[in-house]
Scaffold this motif. Structure first.
Motif: not given
Length: 252
Positions: A56, A61-62
């Motif tokens: 991620e 998208r972490f």
């Protein structure tokens, strides 16, 4: 060529006071800051989370807050976990404290322990005849339990830190005479003699001494930080040479 053990990078064992591994945490660096997640029951679960989080991060998208929000664990289970983690080194009174909090919040999850809810519990304890000093002991125990919950990433915000403890009158300073100390040593197993001597040298109470963690001990500078004292504040205790020697012996 991948370095040996690379897959275990970022996996941290969680050990009980006896040195046994009873869980795993994951350490990640995100935006220049170290963050920890867990506790995971098995190393495989921790590794799966680590690899998922790293992927991620690569994809942008972490969002760590999604995993650290917490608060869904049941208080009763967290209390049991705390007592199990420090079995054998917790003060005797903590069993009574645990029972009281379980009865006050029998099915509650951590996110239900709002400052308002805790103040109501505090008032109820006072109405039942408990002294301000005793109520502070109960709150201090809950603070330690929730400190561990935060370290285990089960809770993000500490509700007890927002509550002002009862102000307590200063107690009378009391010293053991050498003869009194000898009489106590005769009644104790020799294994506990260093612990008694440490208490005499530092003036720490039983709960303060037995609740210490190595993170609170600075042998290099001869200083101990007591994070939760009877009066509800932080206290710093200076260690003389004998006290430092005793702690080094315990460490080994």
């Amino acid at each position: 060529m991948a370095r040996a053990g690379r897959r275990d990078r970022g996996l941290l064992p969680v050990k009980d006071p006896h040195g046994r591994v009873n869980g795993w945490k994951v350490r990640l660096y995100h935006e220049g800051r170290e963050r920890r997640f867990g506790t995971f029951t098995t190393k495989t679960q921790a590794r799966d989370f680590y690899e998922k989080a790293k992927q991620e991060q690569k994809e942008g998208r972490f969002f760590p807050e999604r995993y650290q929000r917490g608060g869904f664990a049941k208080l009763s289970e967290v209390l049991e976990g705390y007592m199990a983690a420090f079995a054998g080194c917790s003060p005797r009174d903590e069993k009574r404290y645990k029972k009281a909090w379980t009865e006050l919040f029998p099915e509650a999850r951590l996110n239900a322990l709002t400052p308002a809810a805790l103040e109501q519990a505090w008032a109820k304890m006072s109405e039942n005849g408990r002294s301000p000093q005793t109520v502070n002991r109960y709150m201090g125990f809950l603070r330690r339990v929730l400190n561990k919950a935060i370290r285990d990433c089960k809770l993000a915000v500490h509700p007890v830190s927002r509550i002002k403890m009862f102000k307590e009158p200063p107690g009378r300073t009391r010293y053991l005479t050498p003869e009194e100390e000898r009489k106590i040593l005769v009644q104790l197993n020799a294994t506990y003699h260093p612990l008694l001597r440490l208490a005499v040298l530092t003036g720490m109470r039983q709960m303060e001494e037995f609740s210490l963690r190595w993170a609170d001990v600075d042998l290099e500078h001869g200083l101990v930080t007591v994070p939760a004292t009877k009066s509800g504040g932080v206290q710093y205790v200076h260690l003389n040479h004998e006290a430092q020697t005793i702690l080094r012996g315990i460490d080994t």
